[in-house]
Design an enzyme around this catalytic site. Structure first.
Site, short mmCIF file in Angstrom:
data_model
loop_
_atom_site.label_atom_id
_atom_site.label_comp_id
_atom_site.label_asym_id
_atom_site.label_seq_id
_atom_site.Cartn_x
_atom_site.Cartn_y
_atom_site.Cartn_z
N GLY A 49 -2.37 -103.26 2.90
CA GLY A 49 -2.03 -102.00 3.58
C GLY A 49 -3.18 -101.02 3.70
O GLY A 49 -3.13 -100.10 4.49
N GLY A 124 -14.83 -108.90 -1.42
CA GLY A 124 -15.46 -109.96 -0.63
C GLY A 124 -16.84 -109.55 -0.16
O GLY A 124 -17.04 -108.37 0.18
N GLY A 189 -13.19 -78.24 5.43
CA GLY A 189 -13.04 -79.12 6.59
C GLY A 189 -11.71 -78.86 7.27
O GLY A 189 -10.65 -79.19 6.73
N ILE A 192 -8.25 -83.11 10.69
CA ILE A 192 -6.86 -83.55 10.58
C ILE A 192 -6.42 -83.68 9.12
O ILE A 192 -5.36 -83.17 8.74
CB ILE A 192 -6.67 -84.85 11.39
CG1 ILE A 192 -6.75 -84.48 12.88
CG2 ILE A 192 -5.35 -85.51 11.06
CD1 ILE A 192 -6.44 -85.59 13.84
N ALA A 276 -12.46 -82.47 2.78
CA ALA A 276 -12.03 -83.38 3.85
C ALA A 276 -12.95 -83.17 5.04
O ALA A 276 -12.59 -82.54 6.03
CB ALA A 276 -10.57 -83.10 4.22
N HIS A 451 18.59 -83.63 28.88
CA HIS A 451 18.58 -82.19 28.61
C HIS A 451 19.67 -81.87 27.60
O HIS A 451 20.78 -82.39 27.72
CB HIS A 451 18.87 -81.43 29.91
CG HIS A 451 19.02 -79.95 29.70
ND1 HIS A 451 17.94 -79.12 29.51
CD2 HIS A 451 20.13 -79.16 29.62
CE1 HIS A 451 18.37 -77.88 29.34
NE2 HIS A 451 19.69 -77.88 29.41
P1 NAD Z 1 -12.39 -84.97 10.68
O1 NAD Z 1 -13.65 -85.46 11.25
O2 NAD Z 1 -11.13 -85.01 11.46
O3 NAD Z 1 -12.57 -83.46 10.21
C1 NAD Z 1 -13.58 -83.04 9.34
C2 NAD Z 1 -13.85 -81.58 9.62
O4 NAD Z 1 -14.74 -81.09 8.65
C3 NAD Z 1 -14.48 -81.34 10.97
O5 NAD Z 1 -13.76 -80.34 11.62
C4 NAD Z 1 -15.90 -80.89 10.64
O6 NAD Z 1 -16.42 -79.98 11.55
C5 NAD Z 1 -15.69 -80.25 9.27
N1 NAD Z 1 -16.85 -80.24 8.40
C6 NAD Z 1 -17.77 -81.21 8.22
N2 NAD Z 1 -18.65 -80.86 7.27
C7 NAD Z 1 -18.27 -79.64 6.83
C8 NAD Z 1 -18.76 -78.75 5.83
N3 NAD Z 1 -19.82 -79.06 5.10
N4 NAD Z 1 -18.11 -77.58 5.63
C9 NAD Z 1 -17.02 -77.26 6.37
N5 NAD Z 1 -16.50 -78.07 7.31
C10 NAD Z 1 -17.12 -79.25 7.53
O7 NAD Z 1 -12.26 -85.73 9.30
P2 NAD Z 1 -11.05 -85.82 8.27
O8 NAD Z 1 -10.05 -84.77 8.51
O9 NAD Z 1 -11.71 -85.90 6.93
O10 NAD Z 1 -10.42 -87.20 8.66
C11 NAD Z 1 -11.19 -88.38 8.54
C12 NAD Z 1 -10.75 -89.43 9.50
O11 NAD Z 1 -9.46 -89.88 9.23
C13 NAD Z 1 -10.79 -88.96 10.93
O12 NAD Z 1 -11.38 -89.96 11.72
C14 NAD Z 1 -9.37 -88.80 11.28
O13 NAD Z 1 -9.13 -89.06 12.65
C15 NAD Z 1 -8.68 -89.82 10.40
N6 NAD Z 1 -7.35 -89.35 10.07
C16 NAD Z 1 -6.40 -89.34 11.03
C17 NAD Z 1 -5.15 -88.86 10.75
C18 NAD Z 1 -4.12 -88.84 11.80
O14 NAD Z 1 -4.29 -89.51 12.80
N7 NAD Z 1 -3.05 -88.10 11.65
C19 NAD Z 1 -4.85 -88.36 9.50
C20 NAD Z 1 -5.83 -88.38 8.56
C21 NAD Z 1 -7.07 -88.87 8.86
#
Ligand code: NAD
Length: 478
Positions: A49, A124, A189, A192, A276, A451
Protein backbone atom coordinates in the site's frame (compact mmCIF):
# COMPACT_ATOMS: atom_id res chain seq x y z
CA UNK A 1 -0.53 -6.46 10.55
CA UNK A 2 -2.05 -7.67 7.36
CA UNK A 3 -1.39 -11.10 5.97
CA UNK A 4 1.23 -11.22 3.21
CA UNK A 5 2.52 -14.12 1.18
CA UNK A 6 5.35 -16.06 2.74
CA UNK A 7 8.66 -14.40 1.87
CA UNK A 8 10.89 -16.95 0.13
CA UNK A 9 14.40 -17.65 1.35
CA UNK A 10 15.69 -19.10 -1.93
CA UNK A 11 16.65 -17.14 -5.04
CA UNK A 12 13.92 -16.41 -7.58
CA UNK A 13 13.57 -16.00 -11.30
CA UNK A 14 10.58 -14.15 -12.70
CA UNK A 15 9.17 -12.45 -15.77
CA UNK A 16 8.38 -9.17 -14.02
CA UNK A 17 10.03 -7.85 -10.85
CA UNK A 18 8.55 -4.77 -9.26
CA UNK A 19 10.37 -2.68 -6.66
CA UNK A 20 7.87 -0.94 -4.39
CA UNK A 21 4.40 -2.00 -3.22
CA UNK A 22 2.60 1.35 -3.22
CA UNK A 23 -0.38 2.19 -5.46
CA UNK A 24 1.94 2.17 -8.50
CA UNK A 25 3.74 -1.06 -7.63
CA UNK A 26 0.80 -3.19 -6.55
CA UNK A 27 -1.34 -2.03 -9.47
CA UNK A 28 1.44 -2.92 -11.93
CA UNK A 29 1.86 -6.29 -10.21
CA UNK A 30 -1.83 -7.15 -10.35
CA UNK A 31 -2.29 -6.01 -13.96
CA UNK A 32 0.82 -7.88 -15.12
CA UNK A 33 -0.34 -11.03 -13.31
CA UNK A 34 -3.81 -10.70 -14.87
CA UNK A 35 -2.12 -10.51 -18.26
CA UNK A 36 -0.43 -13.85 -17.61
CA UNK A 37 2.95 -12.76 -16.29
CA UNK A 38 4.83 -14.30 -13.38
CA UNK A 39 5.37 -11.44 -10.96
CA UNK A 40 7.59 -10.81 -7.93
CA UNK A 41 6.68 -7.72 -5.91
CA UNK A 42 9.32 -6.37 -3.53
CA UNK A 43 8.19 -4.18 -0.65
CA UNK A 44 10.32 -3.14 2.32
CA UNK A 45 7.40 -2.91 4.78
CA UNK A 46 5.23 -5.82 5.92
CA UNK A 47 2.05 -4.29 4.53
CA UNK A 48 1.45 -3.41 0.88
CA UNK A 49 0.00 0.00 0.00
CA UNK A 50 2.99 2.32 0.32
CA UNK A 51 2.70 5.86 1.64
CA UNK A 52 -0.81 6.36 0.24
CA UNK A 53 -2.51 3.54 2.13
CA UNK A 54 -0.34 3.38 5.23
CA UNK A 55 0.79 6.91 6.04
CA UNK A 56 -0.79 9.22 3.45
CA UNK A 57 -4.01 9.56 1.52
CA UNK A 58 -6.11 7.00 3.35
CA UNK A 59 -5.32 7.66 7.05
CA UNK A 60 -5.42 11.43 6.40
CA UNK A 61 -8.87 11.10 4.89
CA UNK A 62 -10.08 9.10 7.91
CA UNK A 63 -8.91 11.94 10.18
CA UNK A 64 -10.30 14.61 7.85
CA UNK A 65 -13.67 12.89 8.06
CA UNK A 66 -13.64 13.29 11.85
CA UNK A 67 -12.54 16.91 11.45
CA UNK A 68 -15.34 17.67 8.99
CA UNK A 69 -17.99 16.24 11.32
CA UNK A 70 -16.65 18.26 14.25
CA UNK A 71 -16.82 21.47 12.17
CA UNK A 72 -20.24 20.58 10.78
CA UNK A 73 -21.61 19.88 14.24
CA UNK A 74 -20.47 23.36 15.29
CA UNK A 75 -22.15 24.96 12.29
CA UNK A 76 -25.51 23.37 13.09
CA UNK A 77 -26.04 26.10 15.66
CA UNK A 78 -27.57 28.16 12.85
CA UNK A 79 -30.29 25.50 12.57
CA UNK A 80 -30.95 25.60 16.30
CA UNK A 81 -29.03 22.41 17.06
CA UNK A 82 -26.15 22.63 19.48
CA UNK A 83 -23.87 19.92 20.77
CA UNK A 84 -21.54 19.85 23.73
CA UNK A 85 -17.87 20.31 22.77
CA UNK A 86 -16.50 17.01 21.46
CA UNK A 87 -14.65 14.63 23.77
CA UNK A 88 -11.69 13.30 21.86
CA UNK A 89 -10.11 9.96 22.70
CA UNK A 90 -6.93 10.01 20.65
CA UNK A 91 -6.19 6.30 21.21
CA UNK A 92 -9.58 5.41 19.78
CA UNK A 93 -9.16 7.89 16.92
CA UNK A 94 -5.83 6.31 16.04
CA UNK A 95 -7.32 2.83 16.28
CA UNK A 96 -10.26 3.82 14.07
CA UNK A 97 -7.90 5.23 11.47
CA UNK A 98 -5.67 2.14 11.64
CA UNK A 99 -8.66 -0.17 11.19
CA UNK A 100 -9.39 1.50 7.86
CA UNK A 101 -5.77 1.12 6.78
CA UNK A 102 -5.63 -2.52 7.88
CA UNK A 103 -8.78 -3.40 5.97
CA UNK A 104 -7.32 -2.01 2.77
CA UNK A 105 -3.83 -3.46 3.16
CA UNK A 106 -5.34 -6.81 4.17
CA UNK A 107 -7.47 -6.69 1.02
CA UNK A 108 -4.36 -6.10 -1.08
CA UNK A 109 -2.54 -9.06 0.47
CA UNK A 110 -5.51 -11.28 -0.35
CA UNK A 111 -5.68 -9.97 -3.93
CA UNK A 112 -1.94 -10.60 -4.38
CA UNK A 113 -2.37 -14.17 -3.15
CA UNK A 114 -5.31 -14.84 -5.47
CA UNK A 115 -3.21 -13.65 -8.39
CA UNK A 116 -0.18 -15.67 -7.26
CA UNK A 117 1.94 -12.54 -7.07
CA UNK A 118 5.02 -13.49 -5.05
CA UNK A 119 5.71 -10.84 -2.40
CA UNK A 120 9.23 -10.49 -1.04
CA UNK A 121 9.48 -8.31 2.07
CA UNK A 122 12.72 -6.36 2.27
CA UNK A 123 14.81 -3.60 0.67
CA UNK A 124 15.31 -4.22 -3.02
CA UNK A 125 18.27 -2.94 -5.00
CA UNK A 126 19.33 -3.50 -8.56
CA UNK A 127 22.54 -5.47 -8.99
CA UNK A 128 22.70 -5.54 -12.80
CA UNK A 129 20.47 -5.19 -15.86
CA UNK A 130 18.65 -8.47 -15.11
CA UNK A 131 19.27 -8.97 -11.39
CA UNK A 132 18.27 -7.45 -8.12
CA UNK A 133 18.76 -8.40 -4.50
CA UNK A 134 16.43 -8.11 -1.53
CA UNK A 135 17.62 -7.85 2.07
CA UNK A 136 14.89 -9.76 3.89
CA UNK A 137 14.63 -10.54 7.60
CA UNK A 138 15.80 -14.09 6.78
CA UNK A 139 18.74 -13.03 4.61
CA UNK A 140 19.49 -11.99 1.08
CA UNK A 141 17.27 -13.15 -1.81
CA UNK A 142 18.48 -12.71 -5.38
CA UNK A 143 15.91 -12.18 -8.11
CA UNK A 144 16.56 -12.43 -11.83
CA UNK A 145 13.98 -10.88 -14.13
CA UNK A 146 13.05 -10.30 -17.75
CA UNK A 147 11.42 -6.96 -17.01
CA UNK A 148 11.60 -4.71 -13.98
CA UNK A 149 9.32 -1.87 -12.87
CA UNK A 150 10.80 0.64 -10.43
CA UNK A 151 8.02 2.07 -8.27
CA UNK A 152 10.04 3.24 -5.27
CA UNK A 153 8.10 6.46 -4.59
CA UNK A 154 9.20 9.59 -2.76
CA UNK A 155 10.07 10.85 0.74
CA UNK A 156 9.32 14.06 2.61
CA UNK A 157 11.85 16.85 2.03
CA UNK A 158 13.87 17.54 5.18
CA UNK A 159 15.55 20.88 5.74
CA UNK A 160 19.01 20.08 7.12
CA UNK A 161 19.12 22.99 9.58
CA UNK A 162 15.77 22.01 11.20
CA UNK A 163 15.84 19.78 14.32
CA UNK A 164 14.03 16.90 12.56
CA UNK A 165 15.12 14.43 15.24
CA UNK A 166 13.11 16.24 17.92
CA UNK A 167 9.74 14.45 18.32
CA UNK A 168 8.02 17.85 18.31
CA UNK A 169 9.09 18.45 14.69
CA UNK A 170 6.80 16.35 12.56
CA UNK A 171 6.63 15.23 8.96
CA UNK A 172 3.34 14.04 7.45
CA UNK A 173 3.78 10.53 8.91
CA UNK A 174 4.34 11.92 12.40
CA UNK A 175 1.41 14.31 12.09
CA UNK A 176 -0.90 11.42 11.16
CA UNK A 177 0.04 9.61 14.38
CA UNK A 178 -1.77 12.34 16.38
CA UNK A 179 0.26 11.57 19.53
CA UNK A 180 -1.36 14.61 21.15
CA UNK A 181 -3.21 17.80 20.27
CA UNK A 182 -0.58 20.54 20.47
CA UNK A 183 -1.90 23.85 21.81
CA UNK A 184 0.10 25.78 19.20
CA UNK A 185 1.01 24.13 15.92
CA UNK A 186 3.07 25.77 13.18
CA UNK A 187 2.69 24.38 9.68
CA UNK A 188 5.74 25.05 7.50
CA UNK A 189 4.56 24.87 3.86
CA UNK A 190 1.11 25.95 2.68
CA UNK A 191 0.77 23.13 0.15
CA UNK A 192 -1.66 20.25 0.16
CA UNK A 193 -0.21 18.19 3.03
CA UNK A 194 0.26 21.20 5.29
CA UNK A 195 -3.25 22.51 4.72
CA UNK A 196 -4.92 19.09 5.05
CA UNK A 197 -3.22 18.49 8.40
CA UNK A 198 -4.08 22.05 9.44
CA UNK A 199 -7.77 21.17 8.83
CA UNK A 200 -7.42 18.10 11.08
CA UNK A 201 -5.56 19.74 13.96
CA UNK A 202 -7.69 22.91 13.89
CA UNK A 203 -10.84 20.81 14.27
CA UNK A 204 -9.24 18.88 17.14
CA UNK A 205 -8.56 22.17 18.92
CA UNK A 206 -4.98 23.25 18.05
CA UNK A 207 -4.24 26.89 17.33
CA UNK A 208 -2.75 26.95 13.85
CA UNK A 209 -0.25 29.16 12.08
CA UNK A 210 0.88 28.55 8.50
CA UNK A 211 4.08 29.85 6.92
CA UNK A 212 4.45 29.69 3.15
CA UNK A 213 7.38 30.78 1.01
CA UNK A 214 5.34 31.82 -2.02
CA UNK A 215 2.76 34.61 -2.37
CA UNK A 216 -0.25 32.28 -2.14
CA UNK A 217 -1.37 29.08 -0.46
CA UNK A 218 -1.54 25.96 -2.68
CA UNK A 219 0.80 27.34 -5.35
CA UNK A 220 -0.37 26.17 -8.78
CA UNK A 221 -4.04 26.57 -7.91
CA UNK A 222 -5.92 29.61 -9.29
CA UNK A 223 -6.07 32.51 -6.86
CA UNK A 224 -9.87 32.92 -6.97
CA UNK A 225 -10.23 29.34 -5.66
CA UNK A 226 -7.59 29.94 -2.99
CA UNK A 227 -9.33 33.16 -1.88
CA UNK A 228 -12.65 31.35 -1.42
CA UNK A 229 -10.81 28.70 0.61
CA UNK A 230 -9.00 31.33 2.69
CA UNK A 231 -12.25 33.06 3.56
CA UNK A 232 -13.19 29.95 5.54
CA UNK A 233 -9.83 29.14 7.11
CA UNK A 234 -8.63 32.64 8.02
CA UNK A 235 -11.03 33.08 10.94
CA UNK A 236 -10.14 29.56 12.15
CA UNK A 237 -6.36 30.01 12.16
CA UNK A 238 -4.22 32.43 14.18
CA UNK A 239 -1.96 33.50 11.31
CA UNK A 240 -1.19 32.77 7.67
CA UNK A 241 2.22 34.16 6.74
CA UNK A 242 2.82 34.32 2.98
CA UNK A 243 6.13 35.21 1.33
CA UNK A 244 7.82 34.24 4.56
CA UNK A 245 10.64 31.83 5.22
CA UNK A 246 11.71 29.97 8.33
CA UNK A 247 15.31 31.10 8.73
CA UNK A 248 16.03 29.18 11.94
CA UNK A 249 14.40 26.53 14.09
CA UNK A 250 15.63 25.46 17.53
CA UNK A 251 14.41 22.83 19.93
CA UNK A 252 14.19 24.45 23.37
CA UNK A 253 12.69 23.07 26.59
CA UNK A 254 9.73 25.49 26.20
CA UNK A 255 8.97 24.43 22.66
CA UNK A 256 10.22 24.75 19.09
CA UNK A 257 11.54 28.27 18.62
CA UNK A 258 11.14 29.53 15.06
CA UNK A 259 12.60 32.61 13.40
CA UNK A 260 10.77 34.06 10.39
CA UNK A 261 12.23 36.13 7.58
CA UNK A 262 10.46 37.95 4.75
CA UNK A 263 7.03 39.56 4.84
CA UNK A 264 6.34 38.48 8.44
CA UNK A 265 9.68 38.74 10.25
CA UNK A 266 9.91 37.82 13.92
CA UNK A 267 10.08 34.79 16.14
CA UNK A 268 7.67 32.58 18.05
CA UNK A 269 7.66 29.33 20.00
CA UNK A 270 5.33 26.41 19.22
CA UNK A 271 4.44 23.15 20.92
CA UNK A 272 4.85 21.33 17.63
CA UNK A 273 5.88 22.11 14.06
CA UNK A 274 4.80 20.19 10.95
CA UNK A 275 7.27 20.49 8.08
CA UNK A 276 5.44 19.85 4.79
CA UNK A 277 7.61 21.50 2.16
CA UNK A 278 7.29 18.91 -0.57
CA UNK A 279 8.48 15.41 -1.37
CA UNK A 280 11.56 14.25 -3.21
CA UNK A 281 11.81 11.18 -5.47
CA UNK A 282 13.55 8.04 -4.16
CA UNK A 283 15.42 7.40 -7.42
CA UNK A 284 18.77 7.22 -5.65
CA UNK A 285 17.56 4.48 -3.28
CA UNK A 286 17.45 1.43 -5.58
CA UNK A 287 20.98 1.42 -7.03
CA UNK A 288 19.45 1.94 -10.48
CA UNK A 289 22.87 2.80 -11.90
CA UNK A 290 23.90 -0.86 -11.52
CA UNK A 291 21.39 -1.68 -14.25
CA UNK A 292 22.46 1.30 -16.35
CA UNK A 293 19.25 3.22 -15.58
CA UNK A 294 19.61 7.01 -15.64
CA UNK A 295 18.65 8.86 -12.46
CA UNK A 296 18.74 12.65 -12.71
CA UNK A 297 20.35 15.00 -10.20
CA UNK A 298 17.07 15.47 -8.31
CA UNK A 299 16.45 11.72 -8.01
CA UNK A 300 13.85 11.37 -10.77
CA UNK A 301 14.08 8.50 -13.28
CA UNK A 302 13.26 9.79 -16.78
CA UNK A 303 10.79 7.65 -18.78
CA UNK A 304 8.97 7.79 -22.12
CA UNK A 305 5.22 7.52 -22.78
CA UNK A 306 5.44 3.73 -22.27
CA UNK A 307 7.11 4.34 -18.88
CA UNK A 308 10.34 2.83 -20.21
CA UNK A 309 13.59 4.08 -18.75
CA UNK A 310 16.70 4.45 -20.93
CA UNK A 311 17.13 0.67 -20.43
CA UNK A 312 14.31 -0.74 -22.59
CA UNK A 313 13.31 -3.71 -20.38
CA UNK A 314 13.29 -1.60 -17.19
CA UNK A 315 10.32 0.65 -16.50
CA UNK A 316 9.61 3.24 -13.80
CA UNK A 317 6.28 4.63 -12.56
CA UNK A 318 4.77 6.88 -9.90
CA UNK A 319 6.41 9.61 -7.81
CA UNK A 320 9.90 8.57 -8.92
CA UNK A 321 9.22 9.52 -12.57
CA UNK A 322 7.99 13.06 -11.95
CA UNK A 323 5.30 15.41 -10.73
CA UNK A 324 2.52 15.46 -9.84
CA UNK A 325 3.25 12.97 -7.08
CA UNK A 326 -0.26 11.55 -6.89
CA UNK A 327 -1.53 8.00 -6.38
CA UNK A 328 -4.01 8.27 -9.25
CA UNK A 329 -1.18 9.14 -11.64
CA UNK A 330 0.86 6.17 -10.39
CA UNK A 331 -1.96 3.62 -10.81
CA UNK A 332 -2.58 4.65 -14.40
CA UNK A 333 1.12 4.64 -15.24
CA UNK A 334 1.31 1.21 -13.62
CA UNK A 335 -1.33 -0.23 -15.92
CA UNK A 336 0.42 1.23 -18.97
CA UNK A 337 3.79 -0.27 -17.95
CA UNK A 338 2.28 -3.71 -17.24
CA UNK A 339 0.38 -3.67 -20.53
CA UNK A 340 3.44 -2.62 -22.56
CA UNK A 341 5.41 -5.45 -20.95
CA UNK A 342 2.61 -7.85 -21.89
CA UNK A 343 2.82 -6.66 -25.51
CA UNK A 344 -0.36 -4.56 -25.55
CA UNK A 345 -0.44 -1.22 -27.40
CA UNK A 346 -0.66 1.01 -24.31
CA UNK A 347 0.46 4.60 -23.84
CA UNK A 348 0.27 6.95 -20.84
CA UNK A 349 -1.24 10.02 -22.45
CA UNK A 350 -3.88 11.63 -20.21
CA UNK A 351 -5.24 15.07 -21.06
CA UNK A 352 -5.10 15.94 -17.38
CA UNK A 353 -4.39 14.59 -13.91
CA UNK A 354 -6.75 16.23 -11.41
CA UNK A 355 -5.50 17.77 -8.16
CA UNK A 356 -7.52 17.74 -4.96
CA UNK A 357 -6.83 19.24 -1.55
CA UNK A 358 -9.11 17.40 0.89
CA UNK A 359 -9.16 20.41 3.17
CA UNK A 360 -12.25 22.02 4.64
CA UNK A 361 -13.51 23.29 2.22
CA UNK A 362 -12.04 21.06 -0.48
CA UNK A 363 -10.24 22.59 -3.46
CA UNK A 364 -9.99 20.72 -6.77
CA UNK A 365 -8.80 21.60 -10.22
CA UNK A 366 -8.02 19.93 -13.53
CA UNK A 367 -6.89 20.79 -17.04
CA UNK A 368 -5.87 24.34 -17.86
CA UNK A 369 -5.78 26.83 -14.99
CA UNK A 370 -6.40 30.54 -15.55
CA UNK A 371 -2.93 31.27 -14.20
CA UNK A 372 -1.36 28.96 -16.79
CA UNK A 373 -3.61 30.27 -19.61
CA UNK A 374 -2.52 33.83 -18.89
CA UNK A 375 1.13 32.83 -18.61
CA UNK A 376 1.05 30.97 -21.92
CA UNK A 377 -1.23 33.47 -23.72
CA UNK A 378 -3.94 30.85 -24.29
CA UNK A 379 -7.34 32.40 -25.11
CA UNK A 380 -10.26 31.15 -22.99
CA UNK A 381 -13.83 31.91 -21.99
CA UNK A 382 -14.88 31.41 -18.44
CA UNK A 383 -18.08 30.47 -16.65
CA UNK A 384 -18.18 30.86 -12.87
CA UNK A 385 -21.12 29.80 -10.75
CA UNK A 386 -20.98 31.05 -7.15
CA UNK A 387 -22.39 28.58 -4.67
CA UNK A 388 -24.17 31.45 -2.90
CA UNK A 389 -26.77 30.94 -5.68
CA UNK A 390 -26.97 27.16 -5.14
CA UNK A 391 -29.98 26.02 -3.12
CA UNK A 392 -28.13 22.88 -2.07
CA UNK A 393 -25.07 24.80 -0.86
CA UNK A 394 -27.33 27.17 1.11
CA UNK A 395 -29.21 24.20 2.56
CA UNK A 396 -26.00 22.82 4.03
CA UNK A 397 -24.83 26.29 5.11
CA UNK A 398 -21.78 26.09 2.86
CA UNK A 399 -22.19 28.89 0.36
CA UNK A 400 -18.50 29.83 0.18
CA UNK A 401 -17.85 27.59 -2.82
CA UNK A 402 -17.55 28.33 -6.50
CA UNK A 403 -17.42 26.27 -9.67
CA UNK A 404 -15.40 27.59 -12.57
CA UNK A 405 -15.10 26.21 -16.09
CA UNK A 406 -12.74 27.39 -18.83
CA UNK A 407 -13.65 26.91 -22.49
CA UNK A 408 -11.97 27.33 -25.86
CA UNK A 409 -13.53 30.52 -27.30
CA UNK A 410 -13.63 29.03 -30.81
CA UNK A 411 -14.79 25.45 -30.29
CA UNK A 412 -16.40 25.96 -26.85
CA UNK A 413 -14.69 22.75 -25.74
CA UNK A 414 -13.85 22.53 -22.05
CA UNK A 415 -10.21 23.34 -21.28
CA UNK A 416 -10.11 23.31 -17.50
CA UNK A 417 -12.11 23.46 -14.28
CA UNK A 418 -11.69 24.53 -10.69
CA UNK A 419 -14.03 23.92 -7.78
CA UNK A 420 -13.83 25.01 -4.18
CA UNK A 421 -16.40 23.86 -1.65
CA UNK A 422 -17.45 20.76 0.26
CA UNK A 423 -17.03 17.63 -1.89
CA UNK A 424 -15.10 19.51 -4.61
CA UNK A 425 -12.89 16.42 -4.89
CA UNK A 426 -15.93 14.30 -5.80
CA UNK A 427 -17.35 16.89 -8.18
CA UNK A 428 -14.21 17.44 -10.24
CA UNK A 429 -14.45 13.93 -11.75
CA UNK A 430 -17.28 14.95 -14.07
CA UNK A 431 -15.16 17.72 -15.57
CA UNK A 432 -12.21 15.36 -16.09
CA UNK A 433 -14.49 13.03 -18.06
CA UNK A 434 -15.82 16.04 -20.00
CA UNK A 435 -12.27 17.04 -20.96
CA UNK A 436 -11.29 13.50 -21.94
CA UNK A 437 -14.45 13.16 -24.06
CA UNK A 438 -14.01 16.56 -25.73
CA UNK A 439 -17.28 17.89 -24.28
CA UNK A 440 -18.23 21.51 -24.92
CA UNK A 441 -20.18 24.22 -23.13
CA UNK A 442 -23.51 23.05 -24.57
CA UNK A 443 -22.85 19.41 -23.60
CA UNK A 444 -22.28 20.43 -19.99
CA UNK A 445 -25.10 22.99 -19.88
CA UNK A 446 -27.64 20.68 -21.54
CA UNK A 447 -26.76 17.68 -19.38
CA UNK A 448 -29.62 17.44 -16.91
CA UNK A 449 -28.00 17.40 -13.48
CA UNK A 450 -30.23 16.38 -10.57
CA UNK A 451 -31.63 19.26 -8.52
CA UNK A 452 -30.81 20.27 -5.87
CA UNK A 453 -27.21 19.02 -5.87
CA UNK A 454 -23.77 20.50 -5.74
CA UNK A 455 -22.95 18.81 -9.05
CA UNK A 456 -25.53 20.93 -10.85
CA UNK A 457 -23.15 23.85 -10.27
CA UNK A 458 -21.09 22.36 -13.13
CA UNK A 459 -24.00 22.63 -15.56
CA UNK A 460 -24.79 26.08 -14.17
CA UNK A 461 -21.19 27.26 -14.66
CA UNK A 462 -21.47 26.13 -18.30
CA UNK A 463 -24.74 28.09 -18.57
CA UNK A 464 -22.95 31.14 -17.14
CA UNK A 465 -20.40 30.89 -19.95
CA UNK A 466 -23.11 30.23 -22.54
CA UNK A 467 -25.36 33.05 -21.33
CA UNK A 468 -28.40 30.77 -20.86
CA UNK A 469 -28.33 30.91 -17.04
CA UNK A 470 -31.59 31.82 -15.32
CA UNK A 471 -30.61 31.15 -11.69
CA UNK A 472 -28.56 34.36 -11.83
CA UNK A 473 -28.35 37.27 -14.26
CA UNK A 474 -26.33 36.15 -17.31
CA UNK A 475 -22.92 37.83 -17.38
CA UNK A 476 -22.58 40.62 -19.95
CA UNK A 477 -21.08 39.38 -23.25
CA UNK A 478 -17.54 40.63 -23.78
P1 NAD B 1 3.63 20.76 -1.94
O1 NAD B 1 4.67 20.90 -2.96
O2 NAD B 1 2.21 20.58 -2.31
O3 NAD B 1 3.67 22.01 -0.95
C1 NAD B 1 4.82 22.42 -0.28
C2 NAD B 1 4.69 23.91 0.01
O4 NAD B 1 5.75 24.30 0.82
C3 NAD B 1 4.73 24.75 -1.25
O5 NAD B 1 3.65 25.63 -1.22
C4 NAD B 1 6.06 25.49 -1.14
O6 NAD B 1 6.03 26.76 -1.70
C5 NAD B 1 6.23 25.55 0.37
N1 NAD B 1 7.61 25.65 0.85
C6 NAD B 1 8.70 25.02 0.36
N2 NAD B 1 9.77 25.30 1.12
C7 NAD B 1 9.35 26.12 2.10
C8 NAD B 1 9.98 26.75 3.22
N3 NAD B 1 11.28 26.57 3.45
N4 NAD B 1 9.24 27.52 4.03
C9 NAD B 1 7.91 27.70 3.80
N5 NAD B 1 7.26 27.12 2.77
C10 NAD B 1 7.97 26.34 1.94
O7 NAD B 1 4.15 19.59 -1.00
P2 NAD B 1 3.43 18.80 0.17
O8 NAD B 1 2.23 19.50 0.65
O9 NAD B 1 4.53 18.50 1.14
O10 NAD B 1 2.98 17.50 -0.57
C11 NAD B 1 3.95 16.65 -1.14
C12 NAD B 1 3.41 15.88 -2.30
O11 NAD B 1 2.42 14.99 -1.91
C13 NAD B 1 2.85 16.77 -3.37
O12 NAD B 1 3.30 16.32 -4.62
C14 NAD B 1 1.39 16.58 -3.25
O13 NAD B 1 0.73 16.72 -4.49
C15 NAD B 1 1.27 15.17 -2.71
N6 NAD B 1 0.09 15.06 -1.89
C16 NAD B 1 -1.12 15.09 -2.48
C17 NAD B 1 -2.25 15.03 -1.72
C18 NAD B 1 -3.58 15.06 -2.37
O14 NAD B 1 -3.66 14.84 -3.56
N7 NAD B 1 -4.65 15.34 -1.65
C19 NAD B 1 -2.18 14.98 -0.35
C20 NAD B 1 -0.95 14.96 0.22
C21 NAD B 1 0.18 15.01 -0.56
Amino acid sequence: MSETNQTPTQDLSTEVAIIGGGPGGYTAAFRAADLGKRVVLIERYNALGGVCLNVGCIPSKALLHAAAIIEEAKSLGTMGVTFAPPQIDLDQMRAGKQAVVNRLTGGLAALAKQRKVQIVTGEGRLEGPYQLSVETAEGRVNVTFEHCIIACGSSPVRIPSFPHDDPRVLDSTGALEIRDIPARLLIVGGGIIGLEMASVYAALGSRIEVVELQDQLMPGCDIDLVRAFEKVIKPRYDRIMLETKVSAMDATPEGIKVVFDGKHPGEATYDKVLVAVGRRPNGQSVNAQAAGVTVDARGFIPVDGHLRTNVPHIFAIGDVVGNPMLAHKATHEAKTAAEVIAGLPALFDPLTIPSVAYTDPEVAWMGLTETEAKKQGIAYEKGVFPWAASGRALGIHRDEGLTKLLFDPQTHRILGAGIVGVNAGELIGETVLALEMGADMEDLGLTIHPHPTLNETIGLAAEMAHGSITDLMPPKKR
